[in-house]
Design an enzyme around this catalytic site. Structure first.
Site, PDB file in Angstrom:
ATOM      1  N   LYS A 191     -40.942 -35.422 -33.211  1.00  0.00           N
ATOM      2  CA  LYS A 191     -41.617 -35.029 -31.965  1.00  0.00           C
ATOM      3  C   LYS A 191     -41.082 -33.746 -31.343  1.00  0.00           C
ATOM      4  CE  LYS A 191     -44.435 -37.266 -31.764  1.00  0.00           C
ATOM      5  NZ  LYS A 191     -45.487 -37.244 -32.825  1.00  0.00           N
ATOM      6  N   GLY A 245     -41.816 -30.622 -32.642  1.00  0.00           N
ATOM      7  CA  GLY A 245     -42.607 -29.448 -32.996  1.00  0.00           C
ATOM      8  C   GLY A 245     -42.679 -29.227 -34.501  1.00  0.00           C
ATOM      9  N   HIS A 275     -36.708 -34.816 -41.593  1.00  0.00           N
ATOM     10  CA  HIS A 275     -36.120 -35.307 -40.341  1.00  0.00           C
ATOM     11  C   HIS A 275     -34.687 -35.805 -40.580  1.00  0.00           C
ATOM     12  CE1 HIS A 275     -39.812 -35.062 -38.148  1.00  0.00           C
ATOM     13  NE2 HIS A 275     -40.383 -36.131 -38.628  1.00  0.00           N
ATOM     14  N   SER A 297     -42.757 -38.083 -25.782  1.00  0.00           N
ATOM     15  CA  SER A 297     -43.676 -37.892 -26.903  1.00  0.00           C
ATOM     16  C   SER A 297     -43.469 -39.005 -27.947  1.00  0.00           C
ATOM     17  CB  SER A 297     -43.427 -36.509 -27.521  1.00  0.00           C
ATOM     18  OG  SER A 297     -44.271 -36.286 -28.605  1.00  0.00           O
ATOM     19  N   PHE A 315     -52.289 -24.748 -29.392  1.00  0.00           N
ATOM     20  CA  PHE A 315     -52.514 -26.185 -29.244  1.00  0.00           C
ATOM     21  C   PHE A 315     -54.004 -26.510 -29.390  1.00  0.00           C
ATOM     22  CE2 PHE A 315     -53.222 -30.050 -26.730  1.00  0.00           C
ATOM     23  CZ  PHE A 315     -52.327 -30.902 -27.352  1.00  0.00           C
ATOM     24  N   GLY A 345     -48.976 -31.426 -25.576  1.00  0.00           N
ATOM     25  CA  GLY A 345     -48.355 -30.156 -25.966  1.00  0.00           C
ATOM     26  C   GLY A 345     -47.842 -29.314 -24.812  1.00  0.00           C
TER      27      GLY A 345
HETATM   28  P1  A3P Z   1     -46.638 -34.208 -27.203  1.00  0.00           P
HETATM   29  O1  A3P Z   1     -46.658 -35.638 -27.641  1.00  0.00           O
HETATM   30  O2  A3P Z   1     -45.667 -33.939 -26.102  1.00  0.00           O
HETATM   31  O3  A3P Z   1     -47.995 -33.661 -26.895  1.00  0.00           O
HETATM   32  P2  A3P Z   1     -44.024 -33.429 -34.205  1.00  0.00           P
HETATM   33  O4  A3P Z   1     -44.979 -32.589 -34.972  1.00  0.00           O
HETATM   34  O5  A3P Z   1     -42.582 -33.042 -34.401  1.00  0.00           O
HETATM   35  O6  A3P Z   1     -44.271 -34.881 -34.416  1.00  0.00           O
HETATM   36  O7  A3P Z   1     -44.265 -33.119 -32.660  1.00  0.00           O
HETATM   37  C1  A3P Z   1     -45.448 -33.520 -32.031  1.00  0.00           C
HETATM   38  C2  A3P Z   1     -45.467 -32.883 -30.658  1.00  0.00           C
HETATM   39  O8  A3P Z   1     -45.712 -31.466 -30.803  1.00  0.00           O
HETATM   40  C3  A3P Z   1     -46.589 -33.448 -29.781  1.00  0.00           C
HETATM   41  O9  A3P Z   1     -46.090 -33.341 -28.443  1.00  0.00           O
HETATM   42  C4  A3P Z   1     -47.693 -32.416 -30.055  1.00  0.00           C
HETATM   43  O10 A3P Z   1     -48.711 -32.388 -29.090  1.00  0.00           O
HETATM   44  C5  A3P Z   1     -46.850 -31.125 -30.047  1.00  0.00           C
HETATM   45  N1  A3P Z   1     -47.545 -29.979 -30.663  1.00  0.00           N
HETATM   46  C6  A3P Z   1     -48.053 -29.887 -31.897  1.00  0.00           C
HETATM   47  N2  A3P Z   1     -48.653 -28.698 -32.064  1.00  0.00           N
HETATM   48  C7  A3P Z   1     -48.516 -28.014 -30.896  1.00  0.00           C
HETATM   49  C8  A3P Z   1     -48.947 -26.731 -30.429  1.00  0.00           C
HETATM   50  N3  A3P Z   1     -49.654 -25.910 -31.175  1.00  0.00           N
HETATM   51  N4  A3P Z   1     -48.626 -26.379 -29.151  1.00  0.00           N
HETATM   52  C9  A3P Z   1     -47.912 -27.204 -28.370  1.00  0.00           C
HETATM   53  N5  A3P Z   1     -47.490 -28.433 -28.753  1.00  0.00           N
HETATM   54  C10 A3P Z   1     -47.795 -28.836 -30.001  1.00  0.00           C
END
Ligand code: A3P
Length: 313
Positions: free
Chosen positions: A45, A47, A100, A130, A222, A252
């Site tokens: 979570k 990014g 991870h 998240s 996003f 996001g």
């Molecule tokens: P949120 O749940 O806070 O929205 P991972 O890919 O490590 O599992 O992380 C997922 C998180 O990254 C989610 O956060 C998702 O919305 C966010 N995310 C993915 N792509 C994004 C983007 N282009 N801009 C901002 N946040 C992004």
């Protein structure tokens, strides 16, 4: 593979039995990296998917064809998941690998490697929120209970993939032991996406023109990724990820934790953070005002890109 209710424990860290087996985890720990590999390392979570998309767009000079036609797990497989070996076998050209795993489990495999490692970190409060929402939609993760229950487990590191503190301190405190290492934060990517894409392109020694950078940034926004079935996980069957219970591309934002945390929970996290991170010099932004964000560059359309490609060919 189903194993939705199974947990695989490896070196005292829990992993979802769905996608992880003893063999797949051993495969990861004993992996032979190639010097041309690019490795994305994250705590969940933080990014991960975003960085997978940025790298894909950089390596394709802003052309979204691959990003829009190949799922992220096929272009940047998770090293510790059971299908990784097969995906890598079928990969031609430089490999993008995601993981991870904590540093100590990959350190022997990375020793002497010139692979390029990109560590993406995100502030702990937003990660916990998240991750909590993700537990509710991902049927391969346990029921998180209330947010308060989940936060306590999270702070103790008693969640899948282990402790956020151990992960981030393990990797960053050994940055000097890794020949090619880039540390970048979710907050930086959020505040300056174009600058972050440029930074990744520079690190990968894969230069892009300004127009290509702008195009790459556009497809990594996003809003663009939210609509892209190759990264928003809507390809995953409902019984594995229940999209009626939440979205993978949820909101996001930086500072979304404020919508869920009580003041008491925030104080608790601050206290645990101060004691756990006392030996670290890392600094996190816990919120970023909208006005501190560099506006996305949108003055370059896919039509002009297509025209340019047509002219070039
Ligand atoms: P949120 O749940 O806070 O929205 P991972 O890919 O490590 O599992 O992380 C997922 C998180 O990254 C989610 O956060 C998702 O919305 C966010 N995310 C993915 N792509 C994004 C983007 N282009 N801009 C901002 N946040 C992004």
């Amino acid at each position: 593979m189903a194993r939705l209710d199974d947990t695989e424990t490896f070196h005292s860290i829990m992993f979802p039995g769905h996608m992880h087996t003893k063999d797949s985890l051993n495969y990861a720990a004993n992996f032979r990296f190639q010097d041309t590999d690019t490795v994305i390392v994250t705590y969940p979570k933080s990014g991960t998917t975003w960085m997978q998309e940025i790298i894909t767009l950089v390596l394709n000079k802003g052309d979204p064809t691959v990003a829009q036609n190949q799922p992220n797990w096929a272009r940047a497989p998770w090293l510790e998941q059971y299908y990784c070996a097969d995906v890598l076998k079928a990969t031609t050209g430089p490999r993008i690998i995601t993981t991870h795993l904590p540093y100590h489990l990959l350190a022997p495999a990375l020793q002497h490697s010139k692979a390029k490692v990109i560590y993406v970190a995100r502030n702990l409060k937003d990660v916990s929120v998240s991750y909590y929402h993700f537990h509710k939609m991902a049927n391969f993760l346990p029921d998180p209970g209330t947010f308060s229950d989940f936060l306590n487990d999270f702070l103790k590191g008693e969640v899948h993939y282990g402790s956020w503190f151990d992960h981030i301190k393990g990797w960053t405190s050994h940055a000097k032991d890794i020949q090619n290492f880039l540390y970048i934060t979710y907050e930086e990517m959020w505040q300056d996406l174009l600058g972050s894409v440029r930074k990744v392109s520079h690190f990968l020694q894969f230069p892009l023109t300004e127009d290509e950078l702008i195009l790459a940034q556009k497809h990594c926004s996003f809003n663009s990724m939210k609509e892209n079935a190759m990264v928003n996980y809507t390809l995953i069957p409902q019984e594995i990820m229940d999209h009626s219970k939440g979205k993978f591309m949820r909101n996001g934002k930086v500072g979304d934790w404020k919508n869920l945390f009580t003041e008491e929970q925030s104080r608790l996290v601050d206290d645990v953070y101060s004691s756990q991170m006392a030996d670290s010099s890392l600094l996190f932004k816990w919120e970023c005002p909208e006005e501190s964000r560099r506006p996305l560059m949108t003055n370059y359309t896919s039509e002009t890109y297509t025209q340019k490609i047509t002219l070039l060919t």
